[in-house]
Design an enzyme around this catalytic site. Sequence first.
Site, PDB file in Angstrom:
ATOM      1  N   HIS A   1      -8.965  14.424   2.601  1.00 22.42           N
ATOM      2  CA  HIS A   1      -8.142  13.011   1.677  1.00 22.42           C
ATOM      3  C   HIS A   1      -8.026  12.901   0.830  1.00 22.42           C
ATOM      4  O   HIS A   1      -9.521  13.400   0.071  1.00 22.42           O
ATOM      5  CB  HIS A   1      -8.512  12.304   2.823  1.00 22.42           C
ATOM      6  CG  HIS A   1      -7.480  12.753   4.021  1.00 22.42           C
ATOM      7  ND1 HIS A   1      -8.087  13.225   5.624  1.00 22.42           N
ATOM      8  CD2 HIS A   1      -6.477  12.355   4.764  1.00 22.42           C
ATOM      9  CE1 HIS A   1      -6.920  13.436   6.763  1.00 22.42           C
ATOM     10  NE2 HIS A   1      -6.136  12.157   6.356  1.00 22.42           N
TER      11      HIS A   1
ATOM     12  N   THR B   1      -2.917   2.285  10.865  1.00 26.54           N
ATOM     13  CA  THR B   1      -4.123   1.584  10.460  1.00 26.54           C
ATOM     14  C   THR B   1      -5.503   2.354  10.888  1.00 26.54           C
ATOM     15  O   THR B   1      -5.304   2.590  12.322  1.00 26.54           O
ATOM     16  CB  THR B   1      -4.750   0.675  10.491  1.00 26.54           C
ATOM     17  OG1 THR B   1      -3.604  -0.393   9.514  1.00 26.54           O
ATOM     18  CG2 THR B   1      -6.072   0.735   8.894  1.00 26.54           C
TER      19      THR B   1
ATOM     20  N   GLY C   1       1.140  -1.298   0.088  1.00 31.03           N
ATOM     21  CA  GLY C   1      -0.224   0.035  -0.144  1.00 31.03           C
ATOM     22  C   GLY C   1       0.766   1.036  -0.210  1.00 31.03           C
ATOM     23  O   GLY C   1       2.166   1.417  -0.096  1.00 31.03           O
ATOM     24  N   LYS C   2       0.143   2.281   0.253  1.00 32.88           N
ATOM     25  CA  LYS C   2       1.103   3.818   0.054  1.00 32.88           C
ATOM     26  C   LYS C   2       2.222   4.089   1.454  1.00 32.88           C
ATOM     27  O   LYS C   2       2.630   4.515   1.259  1.00 32.88           O
ATOM     28  CB  LYS C   2      -0.442   5.201   0.189  1.00 32.88           C
ATOM     29  CG  LYS C   2      -1.165   4.770  -1.563  1.00 32.88           C
ATOM     30  CD  LYS C   2      -2.124   5.999  -1.308  1.00 32.88           C
ATOM     31  CE  LYS C   2      -3.090   6.015  -0.464  1.00 32.88           C
ATOM     32  NZ  LYS C   2      -4.209   5.005  -1.132  1.00 32.88           N
TER      33      LYS C   2
ATOM     34  N   LYS D   1      -9.265   6.942   0.449  1.00 32.05           N
ATOM     35  CA  LYS D   1      -9.557   6.350   1.777  1.00 32.05           C
ATOM     36  C   LYS D   1     -10.745   5.741   2.285  1.00 32.05           C
ATOM     37  O   LYS D   1     -12.329   6.645   2.143  1.00 32.05           O
ATOM     38  CB  LYS D   1      -9.557   7.478   2.631  1.00 32.05           C
ATOM     39  CG  LYS D   1      -9.385   7.828   4.632  1.00 32.05           C
ATOM     40  CD  LYS D   1      -8.879   8.953   5.046  1.00 32.05           C
ATOM     41  CE  LYS D   1      -8.977   8.908   6.848  1.00 32.05           C
ATOM     42  NZ  LYS D   1      -8.320   7.653   6.969  1.00 32.05           N
TER      43      LYS D   1
HETATM   44  N1  LIG Z   1      -1.476   7.021  11.074  1.00 34.37           N
HETATM   45  C1  LIG Z   1      -1.068   7.609   9.928  1.00 34.37           C
HETATM   46  O1  LIG Z   1      -0.244   8.061  10.141  1.00 34.37           O
HETATM   47  C2  LIG Z   1      -1.521   7.470   8.692  1.00 34.37           C
HETATM   48  C3  LIG Z   1      -2.198   6.337   8.402  1.00 34.37           C
HETATM   49  N2  LIG Z   1      -2.986   6.281   7.369  1.00 34.37           N
HETATM   50  C4  LIG Z   1      -3.669   5.120   7.824  1.00 34.37           C
HETATM   51  O2  LIG Z   1      -3.193   3.910   6.924  1.00 34.37           O
HETATM   52  C5  LIG Z   1      -3.927   2.514   6.461  1.00 34.37           C
HETATM   53  C6  LIG Z   1      -3.611   2.544   5.188  1.00 34.37           C
HETATM   54  O3  LIG Z   1      -3.781   3.347   4.099  1.00 34.37           O
HETATM   55  P1  LIG Z   1      -2.374   3.570   3.048  1.00 34.37           P
HETATM   56  O4  LIG Z   1      -1.344   3.517   2.791  1.00 34.37           O
HETATM   57  O5  LIG Z   1      -2.662   4.787   2.052  1.00 34.37           O
HETATM   58  O6  LIG Z   1      -3.719   2.886   2.318  1.00 34.37           O
HETATM   59  P2  LIG Z   1      -3.569   1.845   0.761  1.00 34.37           P
HETATM   60  O7  LIG Z   1      -4.780   1.274   0.708  1.00 34.37           O
HETATM   61  O8  LIG Z   1      -2.783   2.228  -0.499  1.00 34.37           O
HETATM   62  O9  LIG Z   1      -2.623  -0.151   1.635  1.00 34.37           O
HETATM   63  C7  LIG Z   1      -3.442  -0.706   2.507  1.00 34.37           C
HETATM   64  C8  LIG Z   1      -2.935  -1.711   1.731  1.00 34.37           C
HETATM   65  O10 LIG Z   1      -3.392  -2.759   2.935  1.00 34.37           O
HETATM   66  C9  LIG Z   1      -3.706  -3.874   2.221  1.00 34.37           C
HETATM   67  N3  LIG Z   1      -4.462  -4.738   2.694  1.00 34.37           N
HETATM   68  C10 LIG Z   1      -5.672  -4.582   3.145  1.00 34.37           C
HETATM   69  N4  LIG Z   1      -6.943  -5.733   3.555  1.00 34.37           N
HETATM   70  C11 LIG Z   1      -5.066  -6.246   4.133  1.00 34.37           C
HETATM   71  C12 LIG Z   1      -4.609  -7.658   5.451  1.00 34.37           C
HETATM   72  N5  LIG Z   1      -5.705  -8.231   5.836  1.00 34.37           N
HETATM   73  N6  LIG Z   1      -4.120  -8.068   5.174  1.00 34.37           N
HETATM   74  C13 LIG Z   1      -2.668  -7.555   4.318  1.00 34.37           C
HETATM   75  N7  LIG Z   1      -2.815  -6.425   3.700  1.00 34.37           N
HETATM   76  C14 LIG Z   1      -4.048  -5.890   3.704  1.00 34.37           C
HETATM   77  C15 LIG Z   1      -4.028  -3.591   0.536  1.00 34.37           C
HETATM   78  O11 LIG Z   1      -4.225  -4.596  -0.052  1.00 34.37           O
HETATM   79  P3  LIG Z   1      -5.678  -4.176  -1.311  1.00 34.37           P
HETATM   80  O12 LIG Z   1      -5.524  -2.840  -2.369  1.00 34.37           O
HETATM   81  O13 LIG Z   1      -5.595  -5.361  -2.374  1.00 34.37           O
HETATM   82  O14 LIG Z   1      -6.908  -4.077  -0.714  1.00 34.37           O
HETATM   83  C16 LIG Z   1      -3.670  -2.459   0.154  1.00 34.37           C
HETATM   84  O15 LIG Z   1      -1.928  -2.624  -0.211  1.00 34.37           O
HETATM   85  C17 LIG Z   1      -5.532   3.514   6.281  1.00 34.37           C
HETATM   86  O16 LIG Z   1      -6.594   3.598   6.747  1.00 34.37           O
HETATM   87  C18 LIG Z   1      -4.912   4.880   6.442  1.00 34.37           C
HETATM   88  O17 LIG Z   1      -6.061   5.708   7.090  1.00 34.37           O
HETATM   89  C19 LIG Z   1      -2.795   6.106   6.673  1.00 34.37           C
HETATM   90  C20 LIG Z   1      -1.297   7.380   6.205  1.00 34.37           C
HETATM   91  C21 LIG Z   1      -0.832   7.703   7.787  1.00 34.37           C
HETATM   92  O1  LIG Z   2      -5.956   7.757   5.139  1.00 32.43           O
HETATM   93  C1  LIG Z   2      -4.458   8.799   5.401  1.00 32.43           C
HETATM   94  O2  LIG Z   2      -4.097   8.962   4.275  1.00 32.43           O
HETATM   95  C2  LIG Z   2      -5.261   8.588   6.380  1.00 32.43           C
HETATM   96  N1  LIG Z   2      -5.126   8.787   7.637  1.00 32.43           N
HETATM   97  C3  LIG Z   2      -4.931   9.406   8.640  1.00 32.43           C
HETATM   98  C4  LIG Z   2      -5.704   9.833   9.692  1.00 32.43           C
HETATM   99  O3  LIG Z   2      -7.095   8.935   9.148  1.00 32.43           O
HETATM  100  O4  LIG Z   2      -6.039  10.620  10.267  1.00 32.43           O
HETATM  101  C5  LIG Z   2      -3.277   9.864   9.111  1.00 32.43           C
HETATM  102  C6  LIG Z   2      -3.326  10.236   7.939  1.00 32.43           C
HETATM  103  O5  LIG Z   2      -5.009  11.956   8.252  1.00 32.43           O
HETATM  104  C7  LIG Z   2      -3.644  10.466   6.195  1.00 32.43           C
END
Ligand SMILES: NC(=O)C1=CN([C@@H]2O[C@H](COP(=O)(O)OP(=O)(O)OC[C@H]3O[C@@H](n4cnc5c(N)ncnc54)[C@H](OP(=O)(O)O)[C@@H]3O)[C@@H](O)[C@H]2O)C=CC1
Ligand SMILES: O=C(O)C1=N[C@H](C(=O)O)C[C@H](O)C1
Length: 278
Positions: A167, A112, A16-17, A171
């Site tokens: 966002h 997450t 993922g991202k 998301k």
């Molecule tokens: N706390 C912080 O600072 C931040 C939090 N986040 C949070 O992180 C989470 C992920 O964000 P982001 O990277 O943008 O999302 P993405 O969708 O880009 O990445 C998530 C990845 O996880 C995979 N995935 C889904 N379900 C599972 C599972 N059960 N087991 C293993 N892999 C799985 C997805 O596969 P597939 O695409 O095939 O479903 C995808 O490759 C979100 O909840 C976001 O809100 C994001 C940025 C910052």
């Molecule tokens: O999904 C995102 O991208 C992000 N998710 C987190 C949130 O739900 O607050 C952190 C950040 O905002 C990026």
Amino acid sequence: MTNQAPIPVIVNGAAGKMGREVIKAVAQAPDLNLVAAIDTSPEHQDQDAGELVGLSEPLEVPITNQLESMLGYVAGDRQSPPGVMVDFTHPDAVYDNVRSAIAYGIRPVVGTTGLSPEQINDLADFAEKASTGCLIIPNFSIGVVLLQQAALTASQYFDHVEIIELHHNQKADAPSGTAIQTAQLLGEIGKPFNAAVVEETEKLPGARGSLAAEGIRIHSVRLPGLIAHQEVIFGAPGQIYTLRHDTSDRSCYMPGVLLAIRKISQLKSLVYGLEKIL
Ligand SMILES: NC(=O)C1=CN([C@@H]2O[C@H](COP(=O)(O)OP(=O)(O)OC[C@H]3O[C@@H](n4cnc5c(N)ncnc54)[C@H](OP(=O)(O)O)[C@@H]3O)[C@@H](O)[C@H]2O)C=CC1
Ligand SMILES: O=C(O)C1=N[C@H](C(=O)O)C[C@H](O)C1
């Protein structure tokens, strides 16, 4: 730097991202060792994690969807310090992932968002009983911690406040975990915000946003072109005070992620929020 063996790190949501950023950051840290890269995405199974993120050398860590096997493998390695699972997956998956990690004695660093308060309480009980550290961090950027601190200062002088979070449109959860935490922090001071001055009618449902338990409204915008942004807007007669944080690159989260991986061995229970470990 000590000569202790590196901390084994499992990245969950590796394709993922955020997972890709974490792989790069862990690969560059001499005190950390990427031992597993988990992702359910079918198109990346067996691909080398280094190749996936564009490194010049392979990391010899293939992407796999076998979380339980990898947790067992890392838990069984008695030569290394206890392992850490960094989770950036999906709101529907994170609860089970964290339960599994704790059951194996692997410490979860959770980015997450979308866990319910009940799920967080349950994970706190589970971590406490297992005497295992668990970090749930709604936002790993230092800028958001500073914004929240500034909001707490402003809240002493302003009685009205609303939050806008903006966002990217991939998301899954709304409102953002960051906005929910910001409202919670403001709510914890115990001050009543936003006393109504007129009786309001929503002519279209949702027009006034979501109402956090603390009486603070959160408005969620989803658009391509955005990454992650938040405004906390205070209002008083004759003035508006706006705090804003903008993410321009997901690398901004990596210092916080690495700090959490390094600090979690000092914890024996669940801790919520980056500000608690700074
Ligand atoms: N706390 C912080 O600072 C931040 C939090 N986040 C949070 O992180 C989470 C992920 O964000 P982001 O990277 O943008 O999302 P993405 O969708 O880009 O990445 C998530 C990845 O996880 C995979 N995935 C889904 N379900 C599972 C599972 N059960 N087991 C293993 N892999 C799985 C997805 O596969 P597939 O695409 O095939 O479903 C995808 O490759 C979100 O909840 C976001 O809100 C994001 C940025 C910052
Ligand atoms: O999904 C995102 O991208 C992000 N998710 C987190 C949130 O739900 O607050 C952190 C950040 O905002 C990026």
